[in-house]
Design a protein around this motif. Structure first.
Motif, mmCIF file in Angstrom:
data_model
loop_
_atom_site.group_PDB
_atom_site.id
_atom_site.type_symbol
_atom_site.label_atom_id
_atom_site.label_comp_id
_atom_site.label_asym_id
_atom_site.label_seq_id
_atom_site.Cartn_x
_atom_site.Cartn_y
_atom_site.Cartn_z
ATOM 1 N N LEU A 204 0.846 -1.162 0.041
ATOM 2 C CA LEU A 204 0.057 0.177 0.024
ATOM 3 C C LEU A 204 0.853 1.499 0.024
ATOM 4 C CD1 LEU A 204 -2.843 -1.116 2.547
ATOM 5 C CD2 LEU A 204 -2.827 -1.036 0.022
ATOM 6 N N ARG A 205 2.268 1.165 0.712
ATOM 7 C CA ARG A 205 2.899 2.270 0.801
ATOM 8 C C ARG A 205 3.579 2.413 -0.762
ATOM 9 N NH1 ARG A 205 7.986 1.313 4.165
ATOM 10 N NH2 ARG A 205 9.336 2.537 3.154
ATOM 11 N N VAL A 206 3.691 1.743 -1.605
ATOM 12 C CA VAL A 206 4.679 1.652 -2.779
ATOM 13 C C VAL A 206 3.848 1.853 -4.172
ATOM 14 C CG1 VAL A 206 5.472 -0.459 -3.092
ATOM 15 C CG2 VAL A 206 6.890 1.258 -3.772
ATOM 16 N N ALA A 207 2.703 0.973 -4.115
ATOM 17 C CA ALA A 207 2.068 0.812 -5.377
ATOM 18 C C ALA A 207 0.939 1.806 -5.622
ATOM 19 C CB ALA A 207 1.583 -0.497 -5.274
ATOM 20 N N ASP A 208 0.795 2.064 -6.918
ATOM 21 C CA ASP A 208 -0.438 2.952 -7.245
ATOM 22 C C ASP A 208 -1.719 1.719 -7.318
ATOM 23 O OD1 ASP A 208 1.013 5.562 -7.820
ATOM 24 O OD2 ASP A 208 2.206 4.133 -8.915
ATOM 25 N N ASP A 209 -1.567 0.704 -8.019
ATOM 26 C CA ASP A 209 -2.544 -0.033 -8.271
ATOM 27 C C ASP A 209 -2.100 -1.509 -7.781
ATOM 28 O OD1 ASP A 209 -4.239 1.658 -10.122
ATOM 29 O OD2 ASP A 209 -2.044 1.610 -11.237
ATOM 30 N N VAL A 210 -3.045 -2.360 -7.141
ATOM 31 C CA VAL A 210 -2.734 -3.561 -6.841
ATOM 32 C C VAL A 210 -3.772 -4.548 -7.580
ATOM 33 C CG1 VAL A 210 -2.760 -5.284 -5.022
ATOM 34 C CG2 VAL A 210 -2.537 -2.876 -4.521
ATOM 35 N N THR A 211 -3.235 -5.676 -8.245
ATOM 36 C CA THR A 211 -3.880 -6.771 -8.771
ATOM 37 C C THR A 211 -3.709 -7.995 -7.980
ATOM 38 O OG1 THR A 211 -3.617 -6.129 -11.156
ATOM 39 C CG2 THR A 211 -3.958 -8.490 -10.828
ATOM 40 N N VAL A 212 -5.018 -8.526 -7.458
ATOM 41 C CA VAL A 212 -4.836 -9.613 -6.422
ATOM 42 C C VAL A 212 -5.298 -11.117 -7.387
ATOM 43 C CG1 VAL A 212 -6.261 -10.656 -4.363
ATOM 44 C CG2 VAL A 212 -5.989 -8.136 -4.807
ATOM 45 N N VAL A 213 -4.533 -12.017 -7.225
ATOM 46 C CA VAL A 213 -4.763 -13.254 -7.832
ATOM 47 C C VAL A 213 -5.092 -14.279 -6.853
ATOM 48 C CG1 VAL A 213 -3.598 -13.065 -9.968
ATOM 49 C CG2 VAL A 213 -2.382 -13.760 -7.911
ATOM 50 N N ARG A 214 -5.894 -15.213 -7.071
ATOM 51 C CA ARG A 214 -6.258 -16.280 -6.091
ATOM 52 C C ARG A 214 -6.432 -17.442 -7.043
ATOM 53 N NH1 ARG A 214 -11.996 -15.599 -2.898
ATOM 54 N NH2 ARG A 214 -10.822 -14.779 -1.203
ATOM 55 N N ALA A 215 -5.634 -18.625 -6.741
ATOM 56 C CA ALA A 215 -5.903 -19.814 -7.500
ATOM 57 C C ALA A 215 -5.684 -19.677 -8.792
ATOM 58 C CB ALA A 215 -7.165 -20.718 -6.838
ATOM 59 N N GLY A 216 -4.723 -18.857 -9.274
ATOM 60 C CA GLY A 216 -4.532 -18.859 -10.750
ATOM 61 C C GLY A 216 -5.465 -17.820 -11.365
ATOM 62 N N SER A 217 -6.324 -17.046 -10.853
ATOM 63 C CA SER A 217 -7.080 -16.174 -11.569
ATOM 64 C C SER A 217 -7.093 -14.650 -10.725
ATOM 65 C CB SER A 217 -8.599 -16.626 -11.680
ATOM 66 O OG SER A 217 -8.729 -18.077 -12.346
ATOM 67 N N THR A 218 -7.148 -13.700 -11.655
ATOM 68 C CA THR A 218 -7.367 -12.368 -11.345
ATOM 69 C C THR A 218 -8.442 -12.151 -10.568
ATOM 70 O OG1 THR A 218 -5.751 -11.510 -12.882
ATOM 71 C CG2 THR A 218 -7.259 -9.856 -11.876
ATOM 72 N N VAL A 219 -8.613 -11.960 -9.113
ATOM 73 C CA VAL A 219 -10.029 -11.582 -8.511
ATOM 74 C C VAL A 219 -10.181 -10.250 -8.270
ATOM 75 C CG1 VAL A 219 -10.050 -13.804 -7.477
ATOM 76 C CG2 VAL A 219 -8.813 -12.213 -6.117
ATOM 77 N N ALA A 220 -9.482 -9.459 -8.566
ATOM 78 C CA ALA A 220 -9.552 -8.113 -8.213
ATOM 79 C C ALA A 220 -8.346 -7.102 -8.770
ATOM 80 C CB ALA A 220 -9.837 -7.798 -6.648
ATOM 81 N N GLU A 221 -8.880 -6.078 -9.190
ATOM 82 C CA GLU A 221 -7.851 -4.928 -9.310
ATOM 83 C C GLU A 221 -8.238 -3.620 -8.856
ATOM 84 O OE1 GLU A 221 -6.215 -5.077 -13.551
ATOM 85 O OE2 GLU A 221 -5.477 -3.000 -13.276
ATOM 86 N N VAL A 222 -7.549 -3.268 -7.968
ATOM 87 C CA VAL A 222 -7.836 -2.003 -6.974
ATOM 88 C C VAL A 222 -7.017 -0.901 -6.984
ATOM 89 C CG1 VAL A 222 -9.294 -3.274 -5.717
ATOM 90 C CG2 VAL A 222 -6.985 -3.151 -4.891
ATOM 91 N N LYS A 223 -7.186 0.339 -6.732
ATOM 92 C CA LYS A 223 -6.498 1.272 -6.343
ATOM 93 C C LYS A 223 -5.758 1.173 -4.938
ATOM 94 C CE LYS A 223 -6.649 3.987 -10.222
ATOM 95 N NZ LYS A 223 -5.457 3.680 -10.924
#
Ligand SMILES: Nc1ncnc2c1ncn2[C@@H]1O[C@H](COP(=O)(O)OP(=O)(O)OP(=O)(O)O)[C@@H](O)[C@H]1O
Ligand SMILES: [Mg+2]
Length: 502
Positions: A204-223
């Motif tokens: 959270l300190r360094v990134a602008d955006d975050v992509t979350v993967v779970r079991a091989g699939s993207t589940v969220a992309e958030v600011k």
């Protein structure tokens, strides 16, 4: 803003495992984009695909809007993609400058134009706050500095898209700050940075955006400005963030491990690698060793395990161990989680059940008399995998096919399975996800309550402070400070003590 990298529906399977089912992410130029997810979620795999180290089974990769099909990392480098590996791939006996230009030497006639190369490297280093002496041998550098060399090497090849796979796992807070400053500089230059980490506050300190993967699939992309660490953890695993804490005093009167004036002199007779180290570790107690990597922690562990000669004396439950071999020491009831799991704790090309044997060649469950009991060993391997949530198809899976965090969980499980009375744990949760961290801390807590003595070496200062009953700070091989109540110190204070500023 333009999109530097777009991954669309990437899939990749290995025998028996789907590493990537449907990973998509879109990384804009001039941003830091974090990729997070549980151990084995498929982060490293998709980055290896982007870097041309592995071929996807399906999906598309677009770099600056154009579809690309990389056959190898050279193709990726050509497309201005660079990767800073977690296990550094530098040549120790070459200088910083030589390492940076190795493989892409500028030609001037037929000889290498070192002068021009050096000028470029020095300028680049200054520009991004990655200052380093170009003429020093890499073997003399600490981890943080080596990482600088890796980054400069990638930049030197003209990378505009940089991949960092768990770059902070090996760094102390001050080094993390330096790295993040450099990342901000690169970002301001319009580079695109992909950053993998299990430390969500850092993300959270360094990134602008975050992509979350779970079991091989993207589940969220958030600011990152829209989420908290807790929310990210929940997206990843669907549960709350565990805390590294122990409660109450479980210390018993018996001394499990005693070091008496232990030193490791160097051959040249210069400064000792370890200098006059003395302490008593009681049953049911956790002593944390805090120190910047390379200040004698590794040698301390080697001395205790009998991997290195020392002066002074080391006792285990009152028995002198100085003449005992590694195997004898392990037989007394000492477990070891070593610092470098791939080199010191695993045979990467062997199946897990053979790895179960490593360091445990004697006695049950591995041996029945003098014969290897393969069936029981395999069953026991399966039990460890279940208890420590090692995600892999089974005991026959090769160690190399496990994700980094799952390798670590397996090693912790193997060492704990013998219920040792002393556990020497170097970075026990390095590279494991938040869920697994919580599980490992819980194991250590339970063992401590049952009277296991734990010597904890860690670069994660929150873990050291939270888990330890006492902290010893090591600087240049000596214990420079003892902190009797770690709850009264902060990671920042401890960080200062480690660099000798306190
Ligand atoms: N070379 C390989 N052969 C077989 N299976 C593999 C191979 N590389 C990765 N896998 C499997 O693919 C899955 C994803 O692994 P990957 O290394 O991408 O995870 P990760 O998200 O980077 O995890 P970690 O946080 O633990 O590093 C895991 O189940 C792993 O066991
Ligand atoms: Mg990984």
């Amino acid at each position: 803003m333009s999109v530097a990298v777009e991954l669309r529906h990437i899939s990749k399977r290995f025998p028996g495992v789907i590493a990537n089912k449907d990973v998509s992410m879109s990384v804009e130029t001039g941003t830091v984009h974090a990729l997070v997810g549980e151990n084995g979620a498929g982060k490293s795999t998709v980055m290896k695909i982007l870097y041309g180290m592995q071929r996807p089974d399906g999906g598309e990769i677009l770099v600056n809007g154009k579809a690309v099909h990389f056959k190898n990392p050279n193709d990726a480098i050509e497309a201005s993609i660079g990767m800073v590996h977690q296990h550094f791939m530098l040549a120790d006996n070459f200088t910083v400058l030589e390492n940076i230009i190795l493989g892409s030497e500028p030609k001037h006639g037929i000889t290498i134009d070192f002068k021009a190369a050096r000028k470029k490297v020095v300028e680049m280093a200054a520009q991004y706050g990655l200052e380093i002496d170009p003429d020093v041998l890499v073997e003399e550098l600490g981890v943080g500095q080596r990482q600088r060399v890796e980054i400069l090497k990638v930049l030197y090849r003209g990378a505009r898209i940089l991949i960092f796979d768990e770059p902070t796992a090996v760094l102390v807070p001050q080094e993390v700050d330096d790295l993040f400053n450099a990342l901000q500089g690169l970002r301001a230059e319009g580079m695109a940075i992909i950053f993998i980490s299990h430390k969500l506050d850092e993300v959270l300190r360094v990134a602008d955006d975050v992509t979350v993967v779970r079991a091989g699939s993207t589940v969220a992309e958030v600011k990152s400005k829209d989420v908290t660490a807790r929310q990210l953890a929940e997206l990843m695993v669907g549960s709350e963030l565990p805390q590294p804490t122990t409660h109450g005093d479980t210390r018993r009167p018996e001394v499990t491990l005693a070091l008496k004036d232990v030193s490791i002199p160097t051959k040249s007779g210069s400064r000792d690698l370890i200098s006059h180290v003395t302490f008593n570790l009681h049953a049911g107690e956790v002593i944390g060793i805090a120190g910047v990597e390379g200040n004698g922690q590794a040698e301390l562990v080697e001395a205790i395990m009998g991997l290195r000669e020392y002066t002074g004396a080391i006792e285990f439950s009152g028995q002198n161990m100085d003449r005992l071999s590694v195997a004898n020491r392990r037989d007394l009831g000492i477990g070891l989680i070593p610092e470098d799991r791939q080199r010191q704790a695993m045979m990467m090309e062997s199946p897990l059940w053979e790895n179960r044997i490593l360091g445990h060649q004697r006695g049950k469950p591995v041996m029945r008399g003098f014969v290897l009991d393969k069936k029981t060993t395999i069953a026991d391997t399966r039990a460890i995998m279940a208890e420590f949530d090692v995600r892999a198809p089974g005991p026959q899976t090769l160690a190399t096919a496990l994700s980094g965090g799952n390798q670590q969980k397996f090693i912790v499980g193997r060492e704990m399975s013998k219920a040792p009375s002393l556990l020497v744990a170097s970075h026990p949760t390095r590279g494991v996800d938040v869920g697994a961290q919580g599980a490992i801390w819980e194991e250590l807590r339970r063992a401590r309550e049952k009277g296991m003595a734990i010597l904890l070496i860690s670069a994660d200062l929150e873990e050291l402070i939270g888990m330890s009953d006492r902290l010893l700070v090591m600087l240049r091989g000596a214990i420079t400070l003892e902190i009797g109540d770690p709850t009264k110190t902060s990671p920042e204070q401890l960080g200062s003590a480690m660099t000798g500023a306190l």
